[in-house]
Design a protein around this motif. Structure first.
Motif, PDB file in Angstrom:
ATOM      1  N   HIS A  13      -3.753   5.261  -2.989  1.00 33.84           N
ATOM      2  CA  HIS A  13      -4.189   6.674  -3.396  1.00 33.84           C
ATOM      3  C   HIS A  13      -4.857   6.677  -5.617  1.00 33.84           C
ATOM      4  CE1 HIS A  13      -6.025   9.589  -1.177  1.00 33.84           C
ATOM      5  NE2 HIS A  13      -5.630  10.456  -1.595  1.00 33.84           N
ATOM      6  N   GLY A  49       4.420   4.111  -3.878  1.00 33.09           N
ATOM      7  CA  GLY A  49       5.192   5.634  -4.674  1.00 33.09           C
ATOM      8  C   GLY A  49       6.672   4.731  -4.562  1.00 33.09           C
ATOM      9  N   MET A  50       8.184   5.847  -4.093  1.00 36.44           N
ATOM     10  CA  MET A  50       9.012   5.683  -3.956  1.00 36.44           C
ATOM     11  C   MET A  50       9.933   4.165  -3.673  1.00 36.44           C
ATOM     12  SD  MET A  50      10.170   6.719  -7.008  1.00 36.44           S
ATOM     13  CE  MET A  50      11.918   6.588  -7.035  1.00 36.44           C
ATOM     14  N   LEU A  64      -0.740   5.419 -10.804  1.00 35.05           N
ATOM     15  CA  LEU A  64       0.646   5.855 -10.295  1.00 35.05           C
ATOM     16  C   LEU A  64       0.365   4.227  -9.871  1.00 35.05           C
ATOM     17  CD1 LEU A  64       3.143   6.858  -9.870  1.00 35.05           C
ATOM     18  CD2 LEU A  64       2.159   6.562  -7.123  1.00 35.05           C
ATOM     19  N   GLY A  84       7.454   1.661  -1.522  1.00 39.45           N
ATOM     20  CA  GLY A  84       6.305   0.764  -2.005  1.00 39.45           C
ATOM     21  C   GLY A  84       6.575   0.108  -3.622  1.00 39.45           C
ATOM     22  N   VAL A  91      -3.659   9.278   7.580  1.00 39.29           N
ATOM     23  CA  VAL A  91      -3.432   7.899   6.536  1.00 39.29           C
ATOM     24  C   VAL A  91      -3.445   6.891   6.552  1.00 39.29           C
ATOM     25  CG1 VAL A  91      -1.783   7.163   4.193  1.00 39.29           C
ATOM     26  CG2 VAL A  91      -2.586   9.922   4.957  1.00 39.29           C
ATOM     27  N   TYR A 116      -8.673  -2.136  -2.295  1.00 39.62           N
ATOM     28  CA  TYR A 116      -8.074  -3.051  -1.155  1.00 39.62           C
ATOM     29  C   TYR A 116      -8.773  -4.193  -1.599  1.00 39.62           C
ATOM     30  CZ  TYR A 116      -5.946   1.074   1.018  1.00 39.62           C
ATOM     31  OH  TYR A 116      -5.434   1.933   1.079  1.00 39.62           O
ATOM     32  N   VAL A 156       0.593  -1.150  -0.237  1.00 40.93           N
ATOM     33  CA  VAL A 156       0.188  -0.400   0.171  1.00 40.93           C
ATOM     34  C   VAL A 156       1.062   1.103  -0.061  1.00 40.93           C
ATOM     35  CG1 VAL A 156      -1.479   1.227   1.023  1.00 40.93           C
ATOM     36  CG2 VAL A 156      -1.890  -1.283   1.199  1.00 40.93           C
ATOM     37  N   GLY A 180       1.900   7.451   2.454  1.00 46.59           N
ATOM     38  CA  GLY A 180       2.114   8.761   2.756  1.00 46.59           C
ATOM     39  C   GLY A 180       2.246   9.688   2.772  1.00 46.59           C
ATOM     40  N   VAL A 181       2.520  10.723   3.212  1.00 47.52           N
ATOM     41  CA  VAL A 181       1.709  12.254   2.887  1.00 47.52           C
ATOM     42  C   VAL A 181       3.338  13.775   3.109  1.00 47.52           C
ATOM     43  CG1 VAL A 181      -0.847  12.409   2.638  1.00 47.52           C
ATOM     44  CG2 VAL A 181       0.895  13.253   4.918  1.00 47.52           C
TER      45      VAL A 181
HETATM   46  P1  ADP Z   1       8.298   7.464  -0.423  1.00 46.87           P
HETATM   47  O1  ADP Z   1       9.267   8.325  -0.844  1.00 46.87           O
HETATM   48  O2  ADP Z   1       8.201   7.371   1.800  1.00 46.87           O
HETATM   49  O3  ADP Z   1       7.574   6.251  -0.618  1.00 46.87           O
HETATM   50  P2  ADP Z   1       6.294   8.957  -2.058  1.00 46.87           P
HETATM   51  O4  ADP Z   1       5.738  10.376  -1.619  1.00 46.87           O
HETATM   52  O5  ADP Z   1       7.010   8.216  -2.616  1.00 46.87           O
HETATM   53  O6  ADP Z   1       7.053   8.438  -0.537  1.00 46.87           O
HETATM   54  O7  ADP Z   1       4.770   7.702  -1.216  1.00 46.87           O
HETATM   55  C1  ADP Z   1       3.991   7.325  -0.666  1.00 46.87           C
HETATM   56  C2  ADP Z   1       2.738   7.148  -1.567  1.00 46.87           C
HETATM   57  O8  ADP Z   1       1.721   7.020  -0.485  1.00 46.87           O
HETATM   58  C3  ADP Z   1       1.981   7.621  -2.129  1.00 46.87           C
HETATM   59  O9  ADP Z   1       2.194   7.558  -4.168  1.00 46.87           O
HETATM   60  C4  ADP Z   1       0.442   8.142  -2.242  1.00 46.87           C
HETATM   61  O10 ADP Z   1       0.184   8.364  -3.919  1.00 46.87           O
HETATM   62  C5  ADP Z   1       0.681   7.102  -1.641  1.00 46.87           C
HETATM   63  N1  ADP Z   1      -0.602   7.705  -0.407  1.00 46.87           N
HETATM   64  C6  ADP Z   1      -0.932   8.145   0.239  1.00 46.87           C
HETATM   65  N2  ADP Z   1      -1.824   8.416   0.973  1.00 46.87           N
HETATM   66  C7  ADP Z   1      -2.600   7.189   0.812  1.00 46.87           C
HETATM   67  C8  ADP Z   1      -3.743   6.669   1.516  1.00 46.87           C
HETATM   68  N3  ADP Z   1      -4.341   7.346   2.292  1.00 46.87           N
HETATM   69  N4  ADP Z   1      -3.960   5.173   0.754  1.00 46.87           N
HETATM   70  C9  ADP Z   1      -2.749   4.925   0.050  1.00 46.87           C
HETATM   71  N5  ADP Z   1      -2.098   5.755  -0.997  1.00 46.87           N
HETATM   72  C10 ADP Z   1      -1.468   6.995  -0.273  1.00 46.87           C
END
Ligand code: ADP
Length: 309
Positions: free
Chosen positions: A33, A9-10, A37, A12, A95, A62, A6, A76-77
């Motif tokens: 979210h 991003g980078m 992506l 995950g 979140v 989910y 879940v 994360g945000v």
């Molecule tokens: P990191 O470098 O820690 O991976 P990122 O900002 O690249 O940070 O990735 C965080 C990911 O989490 C983003 O793709 C974002 O869309 C996702 N995200 C944020 N809020 C939620 C949520 N409520 N449910 C699922 N994914 C989420």
């Protein structure tokens, strides 16, 4: 083994890629979210499969996490300009509240492996939000700091990092504690081994290794904005220990009922990790200074978690 991720991003996506290269999962589902992506990351990672290990990689909502045995949470945000740490933590905790309500609904038997930072606090948030047993909710913690510590000691001693047994404890962050006094190489204490190979551990060596371990993330962030490959590989290694019930000793972040006088705190200690998650927590012998530093680290984490939750 089916693994859910879940947050695509980078971090995950890097853990998804590492799982494919290592052949750890039979199926990987990426949830974000931002579904576009998740879809793009899943497709990109899937294109590595013909060059790696057979793995089904897909994106989904989910509901697609049903049957996952491990769910990695890397959502994360980002910090807003001028935002303080507690406010960012509050938004990330919200979140996690949403994410964990969903993972509890579809895959209540899964192990939750937390990757989002600050990982110790987010693991505590996940533990409380999920209501799952502490053995099944843990974070990557200092797994990477420990790897860097072993690697640097190995370099200094001119021996494989695998033959160095040394741990980084406490917070994954500024207050972390390098447990020098319990470090071993082979069956020797670190200092005995170092003297035998003519590479003594002087104060200068200690300071250099300490700084290199502690400042590694800062150096990488300066150069590329964030870190992801190392932690992606570390998370894949943890999933492998779970899948194969390896009972490997790793410094993951989990709740401990008491450490150095601080109660019910989530931080890294050496732990036996296997199919059931955290099977054992090992309390290392520490010098007075290390114990004092670990108490401070634990106290700070406990206080932050109490303010937030
Ligand atoms: P990191 O470098 O820690 O991976 P990122 O900002 O690249 O940070 O990735 C965080 C990911 O989490 C983003 O793709 C974002 O869309 C996702 N995200 C944020 N809020 C939620 C949520 N409520 N449910 C699922 N994914 C989420």
């Amino acid at each position: 083994m089916k693994v859910g991720i879940v947050g695509a991003g980078m971090v995950g996506s890097s853990v998804g890629f590492a799982l494919v290269l290592r052949g750890v999962a039979s199926e990987i589902v990426l949830v974000d979210h931002n579904p576009d992506l998740a879809q793009a990351q899943a497709e990109d990672i899937a294109h590595a499969v013909p060059f790696a290990q057979p793995t089904r990689v897909r994106a989904g909502g989910y509901d697609a996490l049903e049957g996952a045995e491990v769910i990695i949470i890397a959502a994360g945000v980002p910090q807003k300009p001028g935002e303080d740490r507690m406010s960012l933590l509050g938004r990330n905790a919200a979140v996690f509240g949403d994410v964990i309500a969903e993972t509890n609904r579809v895959a209540r038997d899964a192990i939750l492996l937390i990757a989002s930072n600050p990982v110790d606090i987010m693991t505590e948030v996940a533990l409380q939000a999920s209501g799952l047993p502490a053995a099944r909710v843990f974070g990557s913690g200092t797994i990477l700091d420990t790897a860097r510590f072993r690697y640097l000691l190995g370099q200094h001693l001119n021996v494989a990092a695998q033959s160095v047994h040394a741990y980084v404890l406490g917070e994954h962050g500024d207050s972390e504690v390098l447990a020098w006094s319990s470090a071993r190489s082979g069956c020797e204490t670190l200092t005995d081994f170092a003297d035998q190979v003519g590479a003594p551990i002087t104060d200068a060596v200690r300071q250099e290794v300490d700084q290199k371990v502690r400042r590694a993330a800062y150096r990488i962030i300066e150069g590329k904005g964030a870190t992801w490959y190392g932690i992606g590989a570390g998370l894949a290694r943890i999933v492998q220990a779970i899948r194969d019930d390896q009972r490997a000793v790793m410094t993951v972040s989990a709740r401990v009922s008491e450490i150095e006088g601080i109660h019910d705190v989530t931080l890294s200690l050496p732990r036996v990790v296997g199919r059931a998650g955290v099977a054992e927590t090992l309390i290392p012998h520490l010098s007075f200074a290390e114990a004092t530093a670990l108490r401070a680290s634990a106290g700070m984490l406990r206080e932050t978690a109490q303010k937030l939750l």
